[in-house]
Enzyme design. Structure first.
Site, PDB file in Angstrom:
ATOM      1  N   TYR A  53      -0.621  -9.587  -0.355  1.00 52.79           N
ATOM      2  CA  TYR A  53      -0.414 -10.451  -0.985  1.00 52.79           C
ATOM      3  C   TYR A  53       1.184 -10.584  -0.357  1.00 52.79           C
ATOM      4  CZ  TYR A  53       2.873  -7.665  -3.874  1.00 52.79           C
ATOM      5  OH  TYR A  53       3.581  -6.718  -4.551  1.00 52.79           O
ATOM      6  N   CYS A  54       1.602 -12.137  -0.812  1.00 55.36           N
ATOM      7  CA  CYS A  54       3.122 -12.321  -0.215  1.00 55.36           C
ATOM      8  C   CYS A  54       3.530 -13.175  -1.131  1.00 55.36           C
ATOM      9  CB  CYS A  54       3.077 -13.016   1.199  1.00 55.36           C
ATOM     10  SG  CYS A  54       1.844 -14.460   1.439  1.00 55.36           S
ATOM     11  N   ARG A  55       4.195 -14.584  -0.842  1.00 55.72           N
ATOM     12  CA  ARG A  55       5.018 -15.273  -1.522  1.00 55.72           C
ATOM     13  C   ARG A  55       4.465 -15.946  -2.449  1.00 55.72           C
ATOM     14  NH1 ARG A  55       8.914 -15.924   3.466  1.00 55.72           N
ATOM     15  NH2 ARG A  55      10.517 -14.253   3.165  1.00 55.72           N
TER      16      ARG A  55
END
Length: 222
Positions: free
Chosen positions: A177-179
């Protein structure tokens, strides 16, 4: 105060908020700040803007009370004015996608085209994590991980992914996952992991949405 005057004053304040976000770069700054507190220099580097331009955009956001600051020595750090600002940015994204064909086209061409990567929902991730069935990778920069991350996630910034491959269990399902839903870091990480033979998927959204959903958030480097 007459009713008309009161309404005009109210709508002027609503427009003040709208004017503050009437810039692609200021929206990007808010999305970055939804990950946690950042120094002006870090924000300038992340957005590809000059330091003076970044500061000018941040001042507009500050005047609209969308961001707050603190000083540490000679450095100035910015953070969102509150969770409602993160919610506002998420709602703005959703509205734009619902009403503007160009937004949907970009999402379809870049993200949906990669959704052979089989995105996983927050609910499914929580369930699988509770059973120990996944390895969670946070592929944002380390400073954003330290500001808040999914409990149990490993910090593996995208530019360090290749070095981390030897430490990842080959038989485990990996979720990156990221932003947020339109961040490119997690899709890129999943593509690279799959190319190396890993069973990898991406989370449908990111850390701000996780936080807004009221799910547990860990802080620090571990």
């Amino acid at each position: 105060m007459e009713g008309r005057e009161a309404k005009d004053r109210l709508y002027e304040q609503f427009a003040r908020t709208a004017r503050a976000v009437a810039s692609p770069k200021r929206i990007e700054l808010l999305e970055l700040l939804a990950q946690g507190e950042h120094a002006v220099e870090a924000l300038a580097a992340a957005t590809g803007m000059r330091l003076t331009t970044t500061s000018a955009h941040l001042q507009v956001l500050r005047q609209a009370r969308l961001v707050e600051t603190r000083k540490q020595g000679t450095r100035v750090y910015y953070r969102l004015g509150g969770d409602e600002v993160a919610g506002f940015v998420a709602a703005l994204r959703d509205l734009a996608r619902a009403r503007l064909a160009e937004v949907d086209r970009v999402v379809r061409d870049y993200f949906t085209a990669r959704d052979a990567l089989e995105p996983i929902s927050r609910a499914e991730l929580v369930e699988r994590a509770s059973r120990g069935e996944v390895v969670i990778l946070d592929v944002r920069p380390a400073a954003e991980f330290a500001a808040g991350h999914v409990p149990g996630a490993l910090s593996v910034p995208l530019d360090q992914l290749d070095e981390a491959l030897a430490r990842l269990p080959r038989r485990a399902r990996i979720v990156a996952y990221c932003r947020g839903p339109y961040c490119v870091l997690a899709p890129q990480a999943v593509q690279r992991l799959r190319a190396k033979g890993f069973d990898a998927r991406r989370l449908t959204d990111g850390m701000p949405e996780w936080r807004l959903a009221g799910l547990p958030v860990a802080v620090g480097d571990e």
